[in-house]
Design a protein around this motif. Structure first.
Motif, short mmCIF file in Angstrom:
data_model
loop_
_atom_site.label_atom_id
_atom_site.label_comp_id
_atom_site.label_asym_id
_atom_site.label_seq_id
_atom_site.Cartn_x
_atom_site.Cartn_y
_atom_site.Cartn_z
N ALA A 143 97.66 50.77 -27.09
CA ALA A 143 98.25 49.99 -28.25
C ALA A 143 98.87 50.63 -29.18
CB ALA A 143 97.09 49.23 -28.70
N PRO A 144 99.87 50.44 -29.93
CA PRO A 144 100.48 50.78 -30.88
C PRO A 144 99.48 51.56 -32.01
CG PRO A 144 101.37 48.84 -30.51
CD PRO A 144 100.11 48.86 -29.92
N GLY A 145 99.82 52.96 -32.12
CA GLY A 145 98.93 53.72 -33.17
C GLY A 145 97.68 53.94 -32.66
N LYS A 146 97.20 53.80 -31.46
CA LYS A 146 95.79 53.94 -30.89
C LYS A 146 96.16 54.94 -29.55
CE LYS A 146 93.65 49.87 -32.33
NZ LYS A 146 92.81 48.58 -32.02
N GLU B 89 94.01 41.53 -28.75
CA GLU B 89 93.85 42.87 -28.96
C GLU B 89 94.01 43.53 -27.58
OE1 GLU B 89 91.90 40.44 -29.80
OE2 GLU B 89 89.63 40.62 -29.42
N ASP B 90 94.19 42.64 -26.42
CA ASP B 90 94.71 43.25 -25.24
C ASP B 90 96.05 43.48 -25.22
OD1 ASP B 90 92.65 40.82 -23.64
OD2 ASP B 90 92.12 42.83 -23.84
N THR B 91 96.92 43.52 -26.29
CA THR B 91 98.11 43.80 -26.28
C THR B 91 98.37 45.36 -26.36
OG1 THR B 91 98.81 41.85 -27.53
CG2 THR B 91 100.11 44.00 -27.70
#
Length: 118
Positions: A40-43, A89-91
C-alpha cells in the motif's frame, strides 16, 4: 529464471470481489511456493498468501484469512487469488511471487493495482 505476469486488478466497492491471476513461465520447477504480497502507499510490502505447487498447502496472513483464497492450476502454470469481502484497507499493488519458502520469495511479477472504494 521464472517469469510471472499478473492480471485481474481493478476498482471495486467495499464488500465486492476480485480474482487475480498469475501466469508463470520459465524454470517454474525451481519454485516450490507461489504466492501473493501487497504494498500500500507509504507502507512496506507485506505477505498475503502462498501455496505449494505440488501439495496444495496454503498459508495466509491473518488480515485476509476467511476472505481470500489462493489456488493453482498446474496444467496452466497459473495461480489465483480470489478476494471476497474486500475492504478499503485492502487497497494496494498486489505482486505475484515465487520461491523456495512460503513467506519469502525469489521472483516477482510487475504488480497489479487493486483499489477498494468505501
Amino acid at each position: 529464471q521464472v517469469q510471472l505476469v499478473e492480471s485481474g486488478g481493478g476498482l471495486v466497492q467495499a464488500g465486492g470481489s476480485l480474482r487475480l491471476s498469475c501466469a508463470a513461465s520459465g524454470r517454474t520447477f525451481s519454485s516450490i511456493f507461489m504466492g501473493w504480497c501487497r504494498q500500500a502507499p507509504g507502507k512496506e510490502r507485506e505477505f498475503v498468501a502462498s501455496i505449494t505447487w505440488s501439495g496444495g498447502r496454503t498459508y495466509y496472513a491473518d488480515s485476509v484469512k476467511g476472505r481470500f483464497t489462493i489456488s493453482r492450476d498446474n496444467a496452466k502454470n497459473t495461480v489465483y487469488l480470489q478476494m471476497n469481502s474486500l475492504k478499503p484497507e485492502d487497497t494496494a499493488v498486489y505482486f505475484c511471487a515465487s520461491g523456495r519458502q512460503p513467506y519469502a520469495f525469489d521472483y516477482w511479477g510487475q504488480g497489479t493495482q487493486v483499489t477498494v472504494s468505501s
